[in-house]
Design a protein around this motif. Structure first.
Motif, PDB file in Angstrom:
ATOM      1  N   GLU A  32      -6.041  -0.396   9.304  1.00 13.04           N
ATOM      2  CA  GLU A  32      -6.313   1.038   9.284  1.00 13.04           C
ATOM      3  C   GLU A  32      -7.017   1.425   7.979  1.00 13.04           C
ATOM      4  O   GLU A  32      -8.002   2.137   7.980  1.00 13.04           O
ATOM      5  CB  GLU A  32      -4.979   1.806   9.386  1.00 13.04           C
ATOM      6  N   GLY A  33      -6.474   0.880   6.890  1.00  9.60           N
ATOM      7  CA  GLY A  33      -7.043   1.167   5.580  1.00  9.60           C
ATOM      8  C   GLY A  33      -8.484   0.686   5.491  1.00  9.60           C
ATOM      9  O   GLY A  33      -9.345   1.364   4.942  1.00  9.60           O
TER      10      GLY A  33
ATOM     11  N   GLN B   4       3.178   5.771   9.082  1.00 11.92           N
ATOM     12  CA  GLN B   4       3.734   4.620   9.780  1.00 11.92           C
ATOM     13  C   GLN B   4       5.238   4.437   9.569  1.00 11.92           C
ATOM     14  O   GLN B   4       5.937   3.960  10.442  1.00 11.92           O
ATOM     15  CB  GLN B   4       3.025   3.360   9.291  1.00 11.92           C
TER      16      GLN B   4
ATOM     17  N   PRO C 203      -0.766  -3.815  10.480  1.00  9.71           N
ATOM     18  CA  PRO C 203      -1.728  -2.912  11.103  1.00  9.71           C
ATOM     19  C   PRO C 203      -2.244  -1.842  10.141  1.00  9.71           C
ATOM     20  O   PRO C 203      -3.361  -1.386  10.257  1.00  9.71           O
ATOM     21  CB  PRO C 203      -0.930  -2.259  12.237  1.00  9.71           C
ATOM     22  N   LEU C 204      -1.404  -1.503   9.191  1.00  5.97           N
ATOM     23  CA  LEU C 204      -1.798  -0.472   8.245  1.00  5.97           C
ATOM     24  C   LEU C 204      -2.983  -0.918   7.407  1.00  5.97           C
ATOM     25  O   LEU C 204      -3.862  -0.157   7.047  1.00  5.97           O
ATOM     26  CB  LEU C 204      -0.619  -0.187   7.323  1.00  5.97           C
TER      27      LEU C 204
ATOM     28  N   GLU D 181      -1.265   6.837   4.793  1.00  4.93           N
ATOM     29  CA  GLU D 181      -1.198   6.017   6.003  1.00  4.93           C
ATOM     30  C   GLU D 181       0.157   5.343   6.139  1.00  4.93           C
ATOM     31  O   GLU D 181       0.724   5.258   7.230  1.00  4.93           O
ATOM     32  CB  GLU D 181      -2.323   4.983   5.994  1.00  4.93           C
ATOM     33  N   GLY D 182       0.669   4.880   5.024  1.00  4.37           N
ATOM     34  CA  GLY D 182       2.000   4.285   5.037  1.00  4.37           C
ATOM     35  C   GLY D 182       3.042   5.292   5.481  1.00  4.37           C
ATOM     36  O   GLY D 182       3.942   4.981   6.264  1.00  4.37           O
TER      37      GLY D 182
ATOM     38  N   ARG E  38      -9.696  13.565   6.184  1.00  2.00           N
ATOM     39  CA  ARG E  38      -9.866  12.421   7.100  1.00  2.00           C
ATOM     40  C   ARG E  38      -8.792  12.417   8.181  1.00  2.00           C
ATOM     41  O   ARG E  38      -9.041  12.127   9.338  1.00  2.00           O
ATOM     42  CB  ARG E  38      -9.746  11.100   6.330  1.00  2.00           C
ATOM     43  N   TYR E  39      -7.571  12.723   7.751  1.00  2.00           N
ATOM     44  CA  TYR E  39      -6.445  12.670   8.689  1.00  2.00           C
ATOM     45  C   TYR E  39      -6.319  13.971   9.472  1.00  2.00           C
ATOM     46  O   TYR E  39      -5.871  13.985  10.604  1.00  2.00           O
ATOM     47  CB  TYR E  39      -5.155  12.339   7.924  1.00  2.00           C
TER      48      TYR E  39
ATOM     49  N   LYS F  89      -5.603   5.100  -3.496  1.00  4.22           N
ATOM     50  CA  LYS F  89      -4.149   4.914  -3.477  1.00  4.22           C
ATOM     51  C   LYS F  89      -3.499   5.999  -2.621  1.00  4.22           C
ATOM     52  O   LYS F  89      -2.603   5.722  -1.814  1.00  4.22           O
ATOM     53  CB  LYS F  89      -3.626   4.971  -4.920  1.00  4.22           C
TER      54      LYS F  89
ATOM     55  N   GLY G 201      -4.819   7.523  -0.156  1.00  2.00           N
ATOM     56  CA  GLY G 201      -5.115   7.200   1.244  1.00  2.00           C
ATOM     57  C   GLY G 201      -4.117   6.212   1.820  1.00  2.00           C
ATOM     58  O   GLY G 201      -3.567   6.425   2.902  1.00  2.00           O
ATOM     59  N   THR G 202      -3.832   5.151   1.085  1.00  9.90           N
ATOM     60  CA  THR G 202      -2.917   4.142   1.637  1.00  9.90           C
ATOM     61  C   THR G 202      -1.480   4.665   1.705  1.00  9.90           C
ATOM     62  O   THR G 202      -0.754   4.341   2.628  1.00  9.90           O
ATOM     63  CB  THR G 202      -2.944   2.813   0.851  1.00  9.90           C
ATOM     64  N   VAL G 203      -1.121   5.495   0.752  1.00  5.71           N
ATOM     65  CA  VAL G 203       0.246   6.039   0.805  1.00  5.71           C
ATOM     66  C   VAL G 203       0.393   7.010   1.975  1.00  5.71           C
ATOM     67  O   VAL G 203       1.417   7.026   2.658  1.00  5.71           O
ATOM     68  CB  VAL G 203       0.653   6.686  -0.545  1.00  5.71           C
TER      69      VAL G 203
ATOM     70  N   PRO H 267       0.801  -1.222   0.000  1.00  4.32           N
ATOM     71  CA  PRO H 267       0.000   0.000   0.000  1.00  4.32           C
ATOM     72  C   PRO H 267       0.834   1.273   0.000  1.00  4.32           C
ATOM     73  O   PRO H 267       0.322   2.344  -0.299  1.00  4.32           O
ATOM     74  CB  PRO H 267      -0.766  -0.108   1.317  1.00  4.32           C
TER      75      PRO H 267
ATOM     76  N   HIS I  46     -11.318   2.866   6.806  1.00  2.00           N
ATOM     77  CA  HIS I  46     -11.747   4.000   5.991  1.00  2.00           C
ATOM     78  C   HIS I  46     -12.418   3.565   4.700  1.00  2.00           C
ATOM     79  O   HIS I  46     -12.973   4.368   3.990  1.00  2.00           O
ATOM     80  CB  HIS I  46     -10.554   4.893   5.655  1.00  2.00           C
TER      81      HIS I  46
END
Lengths: 512, 438
Positions: free
Chosen positions: A507-508, B83, A503-504, B79-80, B111-112, B73, B75-77, A58, A511
Motif C-alpha cells: 500500500e505504501g 489496518q 500488505p501495508l 496506513e498502519g 490522499r486518504y 512517516k 503516511g505510513t502511520v 511503518p 503512494h
C-alpha cells in the motif's frame, strides 16, 4: 570511549551505546549480538561500533520523550526549580510527576510539597521571534518565588527547532544570580529513546552542580535511584556505609557531594549508567561493576564488590550468610505456592533483566519479556555489568525476548504467544491492554521492591496478591472490546508490519 | 501580567486529542514528538478509554523527520492505523515539530480523503493555542472534512439540536455533565446530539449535525466558534447560555431560555421543570436542618480557581442556593479579552445584592500566593484543582477538586451540571466537611 562533558549537549544513547528500540528473538541471541566484551571484543571495543539489527516498522504508537525523564529527575530536586522552556503542553506532564514526587517524599518521611516547575508557555509569536526573553523572565521569577539553590532548564522540541540560545541565557543568569543555572538539552525528537533524558539531567549535574574540588568521604555511597523506599540505608549500614540518594528527592547539596563518595551504585543500569561512569571518569569515584542486585547470584556479587571497593570485605560475608538464612523458609513456601505459574516482565531494559532473575529464583516460569529499549553496552563498557548476559548465563534463556518502545499494538500477540498468568510492569500504558485480555498486572511503583534478598520475598508476595484478583480482569475481558482490528489480533508475528510481505508495505509503495 | 505558567490547568493545542478520544470509536493520529500524547493524557484524563492513552498512533518525530520532513512517516502511520486500529473516525493532529518545519499534512491526508476514508486533519502545534481553543478547531475540522461529506441529509429535523457544552476531559466531569444536559433537554421535548461520551451515538450522530433545527452552546466562550461556524455553514441558529447551569435556579433558567429560543411547547417543558424542581428542592429541604444545626463550622466563603464556565456556574449556585459567599474568583482558562467583559458583568450581578471580584490569570503559582496572603477569618472553601491541596490545608479551607488536574479523586459519571449535578455538588462539598468531623 570517553564521555564528553565539555559540551552542554548530552550525546544520545544511540550515539554512545548503540541503543535500539525494536527487536525480537531469544535473549541469548540479543546478548550475543550485543557484542559486549564476550568474545573478541575488549572493553576498548568500538568507537560506536555496536550495530544491532533493528526492525523498523511503518506503524508506531505514542511513546515517551526525554524531556519527561528530565521532569522526573531535575523536577524532583528539592531545593531547585525546573523551568520547562516550552509550550504549555509539555507542562501537562507535571501532573504525574508531582504525584510521584509527593508520594516519594512521604515514603522517605520528608516534608511533602508540590514540585517546583515553571513553564515558559511559549506561543506562536515566540516561534517567530524566539523565546529567550521569556526564558530570562521565567528564571528571574523562579528566583523570586523560590530562591532555589539551582535552576534547571529543560529544552523542548519547539525550542530545539527554532534554535533559542538557551545556553547563553543560562550562563548569563548564572553569573547574575550566582547559583548554577543548568541547561538540559532533552528535545523529544533528538533521541529515539527517552532514557537519553536521564543522561541529559545527569550530564548537567556533573557539569554544573557537582563539587569540582571534592573532599573525599570514605563512607559515603552514591545511590542513583528514583523515589523508591529507603532500603539502601539499612543494607549499606551493614558495611558501615552512608547513603547519598540521587537524583530524585535529593537536595542540591546532596548532588554537590556526588564527587566525594567512595563508590556509586544503582538499582538499574539503564538509569545509573551515565552518571556513575561520568563520576568515575571525572572524579575517580568508582562505579560498582557487578551484576545488578537482584536474586541471590546478583545480590551476592554486587554486595561483595561494594564491600571490596569500600574495603569492608569481612563484613559482607556475614551479612550475605545471614540474609540467605533469613529468607530461606518463606522462599521455600513461596516457591511451592508459585509452582507452575507463568510470568511476563514488561519494564525498562536493565530493570527487566533484574526482575527476570527474581522471578526465576521464585520458580516462576518466564518465557517472555518486553523491554522498552536495549543498550548493547553501558557507559562503563565493563563486562561485569552485562546485565542481560547475567540472566542468560545464570538463569537460562528467555525464548521470547522483545524490544519494543511501548508499542501497545504489539503487546497483544506478545502476550498471546506465551500466555502468562500475570505480568510485571512499572510504566503505565501496557497494563490496560493486558487487563482487557484477562491478565492481571503488578505495577511495581516502588523500584526497590524486588531488590536484594528481601526483594525476592517481596515480589513473591506481590504476585500472590495479584493472582488473587484475577476475577476483576476476567470480568473486564468479557465486557470490553479491544481497539484493534480482528486482522491485527489474528497476526502471530507482532512485527509483521515491518516485514516485506505485509500488505501495508505494498500500500505504501503505491503512494511512493 | 505574568506569561509563564506554574501549575498548569490546561494543555496546549494538541490537548484536543482528548476531544477526539471522547467521540465514540474515534482515534487521534498524532504527528508529533514521542511524549506529547502521554503528557496530555496525564493532565487531561483518567484512564485511557477505548483508544486513548497508549493506543494513540503517533509518528514519534525523530531527528530525521525534523531535517528531511515527516510527511512519508505520517503516511505510513496513517496506513498502519487504518489496518491496525478499529475506529470509525481517524483525526490527524500535528504537534510543534510538524508545524514548525511545515509538513504538508493536508496533502498527505487528502490522499486518504479522496479514497473516502473517514479521516480528518487539524494543525494543533502546541504553541498555536491552548486546548480550549483547539477543541473548537478540531470540531470544526471534523465538521468540514468529515460531517459535510458524509452527512445524512441537509433538511432540518424539527426539535433536533446539537449541544456544545463542555471540553471533554478538560472538563473532568464532561461525561456526567453531558448526560445530565441531554437528559434535561430531552425532558423539555428535544432530540439531542450530545456528540461526546457515553450518551452519544458516535459518528452516526455527528452525521446529522447539519440537520439540527438549532444549536445550544453552554459555555462562557469556548465552543461559540463552533456554533458561529455552523450558523455560517448550514444556517443553523444558536442560543448561548454562558456558564454551567448548576442547581434549581440556573438549570430552570437555562431550560426556559432554550424553550423560548426554540419556540418549544411551553406547557410540556414547564411540566418537566416543575417535576424536576420538586425533586430538587425536596432534597434541599431535607438537608436544611443539617445546614442550620451543624455545630463545628461550615465553609462561609469560597474561592474559585476554575475556568470561566465553571467559575460563574459555581459562584451563582453557591451564593444563591447554598448561601456561601464569594471572595475572590480566579479564572484560569486564558479567556480571550473579547469575552472578559461579559464575564466581569456576570460577577458584577452575581446575585441581587452582591457582586464578586474576578481576575484573569493563567499563572496559578501567583494566584496561590495571593490567596495565601489573604486574611482567613472564617472557614473557607476552595473550588480548584489538585494543585490546591497544600494551600487548602495551610489556610484551613475545605477543597473541592473541580478542575484538572483532579489527581485526588476518581471521576466516572459524576457531573455537576443541571438539577442532579446541583445535588451532587452539595453531597461532595458537605461530604468533605463532615469528613473533618472528629
Amino acid at each position: 570511549m570517553k564521555i564528553n562533558f565539555k559540551t552542554p549537549v548530552v550525546e544520545s544513547r544511540e550515539q554512545r551505546l548503540g541503543t535500539i528500540i525494536s527487536w525480537d528473538g531469544k535473549a541469548s541471541d540479543l546478548s550475543k549480538e550485543s557484542a559486549y566484551a564476550r568474545g573478541s571484543c575488549e572493553t576498548t571495543c568500538g568507537e560506536k561500533s555496536r550495530k544491532l539489527c533493528e526492525i523498523e516498522g511503518p506503524f508506531t504508537q505514542g511513546s515517551v520523550c526525554s524531556e519527561q525523564m528530565v521532569e522526573c529527575q531535575a523536577g524532583h530536586i528539592r531545593n531547585a526549580v525546573l523551568i520547562q522552556h516550552s509550550p504549555i503542553g509539555c507542562g501537562a506532564g507535571q501532573v504525574i510527576y508531582n504525584s510521584i514526587y509527593r508520594n516519594g517524599l512521604a515514603g522517605r518521611n520528608l516534608p511533602v510539597e508540590n514540585q517546583h516547575v515553571i513553564c515558559t508557555n511559549l506561543l506562536e509569536e515566540d516561534m517567530v521571534y524566539g523565546g529567550v526573553a521569556k526564558l530570562e523572565q521565567s528564571i528571574r521569577d523562579a528566583w523570586e518565588r523560590y530562591h532555589p539553590k539551582a535552576i534547571f532548564i529543560a529544552t523542548s522540541c519547539a525550542t530545539g527547532i527554532i534554535g533559542d540560545d538557551v545556553d547563553g541565557t543560562a550562563s548569563q543568569m548564572e553569573t547574575e544570580l550566582k547559583i548554577p543555572v543548568i541547561p538540559l538539552h532533552c528535545e523529544g525528537f533528538k533521541s529515539k529513546h527517552w532514557s537519553t533524558g536521564f543522561d541529559a539531567t545527569q550530564h548537567g549535574i556533573i557539569r554544573q552542580v557537582v563539587r569540582k574540588n571534592p573532599k573525599k568521604q570514605e563512607d559515603l555511597v552514591n545511590v542513583i535511584n528514583l523515589w523508591g523506599s529507603d532500603i539502601f540505608t539499612p543494607m549499606l549500614a551493614e558495611l558501615g556505609l552512608r547513603v547519598n540518594y540521587v537524583v530524585d528527592l535529593a537536595t542540591v547539596e546532596d548532588l554537590e557531594q556526588l564527587s566525594e563518595a567512595a563508590a556509586t551504585v544503582g538499582f538499574c543500569y539503564t538509569l545509573s549508567s551515565y552518571m556513575a561512569a561520568g563520576l568515575e571518569q571525572e572524579f575517580g569515584v568508582p562505579e560498582i561493576k557487578a551484576p545488578q542486585p537482584y536474586g541471590f547470584a546478583g545480590t551476592d556479587a554486587w554486595f561483595r564488590e561494594l564491600a571490596r571497593v569500600t574495603h569492608r570485605e569481612e563484613k559482607a560475608e556475614a551479612y550475605i550468610a545471614k540474609e540467605h538464612a533469613r529468607i530461606a523458609p518463606r522462599l521455600t513456601e513461596l516457591r511451592t505456592l508459585l509452582k507452575g505459574k507463568k510470568g511476563y516482565v514488561a519494564t525498562g531494559s536493565a530493570y527487566a533483566h533484574g526482575l527476570i532473575t527474581v522471578l526465576r529464583e521464585l520458580g516462576v516460569e518466564v518465557n517472555g519479556s518486553l523491554v522498552f529499549h536495549h543498550d548493547p553496552i553501558y557507559d562503563s563498557q565493563d563486562p561485569r555489568q552485562d546485565s542481560l548476559a547475567h540472566v542468560v548465563d545464570n538463569y537460562g534463556d528467555v525464548s521470547h525476548f522483545t524490544v519494543s518502545n511501548r508499542q501497545q499494538h504489539q503487546f497483544y500477540s506478545l502476550l498471546k504467544r506465551v500466555n502468562p498468568d500475570f505480568i510485571l510492569i512499572r510504566h503505565n500504558g501496557l497494563a490496560p491492554l493486558a487487563s482487557r485480555m484477562g491478565i492481571p498486572a503488578a505495577p511495581l511503583g516502588d523500584e526497590h521492591h524486588s531488590l536484594g534478598y528481601q526483594g525476592i520475598i517481596n515480589l513473591g508476595e506481590s504476585i500472590l496478591d495479584i493472582l488473587a484478583h484475577k476475577k476483576f480482569h476476567q470480568d473486564l475481558a468479557s465486557h470490553t472490546k479491544l481497539p484493534y482490528k480482528q486482522w491485527w489480533l489474528d497476526q502471530e508475528d507482532p512485527f509483521i508490519l515491518a516485514k516485506e510481505e505485509n500488505p501495508l508495505y505494498t500500500e505504501g509503495k503505491k503512494h511512493a | 501580567m505574568s506569561k509563564l505558567i506554574e501549575q498548569p490547568r490546561y494543555s496546549c493545542a494538541l490537548g484536543a486529542q482528548q476531544s477526539v478520544i471522547a467521540i465514540k470509536r474515534a482515534v487521534p493520529i498524532l504527528h508529533s514528538g514521542p511524549g506529547c500524547g502521554d503528557k496530555i493524557n496525564r493532565l487531561l484524563g483518567q484512564g485511557e478509554g477505548y483508544a486513548g492513552g497508549n493506543t494513540v498512533p503517533c509518528t514519534n518525530a525523530s531527528e530525521s523527520e525534523i531535517v528531511f520532513g515527516g510527511e512519508s512517516k505520517l503516511g505510513t502511520v496513517i496506513e498502519g492505523a487504518f489496518q491496525v486500529i478499529d475506529a470509525d473516525l481517524y483525526v490527524v493532529l500535528t504537534g510543534c515539530t510538524s508545524d514548525i518545519i511545515g509538513d504538508d499534512v493536508a496533502q498527505v491526508t487528502s490522499r486518504y480523503q479522496e479514497q473516502d476514508k473517514p479521516i480528518v486533519y487539524v494543525e494543533t502545534g502546541g504553541f498555536k493555542s491552548n486546548n480550549y481553543v483547539s477543541h473548537e478547531t478540531v470540531v470544526k475540522g471534523i465538521i468540514d472534512q468529515y460531517v459535510d461529506k458524509f452527512k445524512i441529509g441537509s433538511h432540518k429535523i424539527k426539535r433536533l439540536v446539537n449541544v456544545f457544552a463542555t471540553i471533554p476531559y478538560q472538563d473532568a466531569f464532561w461525561n456526567g455533565n453531558l448526560e445530565e444536559i441531554k437528559r434535561i433537554l430531552e425532558g423539555i421535548g428535544l432530540t439531542v446530539n450530545i456528540l461526546f461520551g457515553a450518551e452519544s451515538q458516535g459518528i452516526e450522530e455527528w452525521k446529522t449535525i447539519p440537520q439540527a433545527e438549532f444549536n445550544i452552546v453552554v459555555s462562557a466562550w469556548a465552543g461559540l466558534e463552533i456554533a458561529e461556524h455552523l450558523k455560517n455553514k448550514y444556517g443553523t441558529p444558536y442560543t448561548h447560555f454562558s456558564y454551567l447551569p448548576i442547581g434549581g435556579l440556573e438549570t430552570t433558567k437555562f431550560l426556559r431560555q432554550v424553550v423560548a429560543f426554540g419556540a418549544l411547547d411551553v406547557d410540556y417543558a414547564e411540566a418537566f421543570i416543575k417535576k424536576e424542581e420538586e425533586k430538587f428542592y425536596m432534597h434541599i429541604e431535607r438537608m436544611a436542618d443539617f445546614m442550620l444545626e451543624f455545630r463545628y463550622g461550615l465553609p462561609r466563603r469560597f474561592y474559585t480557581i476554575l475556568d470561566a464556565s465553571y467559575a460563574i456556574g459555581f459562584s451563582k449556585y453557591l451564593l444563591n442556593e447554598l448561601g456561601i459567599l464569594p471572595t475572590k474568583q480566579f479564572i484560569i482558562d486564558d479567556t480571550p479579552e473579547v469575552f472578559q467583559g461579559a464575564i466581569h458583568e456576570q460577577f458584577e450581578k452575581i446575585s441581587e445584592f452582591r457582586s464578586a471580584k474576578v481576575s484573569f490569570s493563567i499563572d496559578a503559582g501567583a494566584i496561590q500566593e495571593e490567596i495565601r496572603n489573604d486574611e482567613h477569618k472564617s472557614r473557607g472553601l476552595i473550588l480548584g484543582s489538585a494543585w490546591e491541596r497544600d494551600l487548602a490545608t495551610d489556610i484551613g479551607a475545605d477543597l473541592l477538586i473541580v478542575s484538572v488536574p483532579v489527581a485526588y479523586r476518581l471521576i466516572l459519571n459524576c457531573g455537576y451540571a443541571g438539577y442532579n449535578g446541583g445535588l451532587r455538588v452539595i453531597e461532595d462539598i458537605y461530604g468533605k466537611v463532615l469528613d473533618t468531623y472528629r
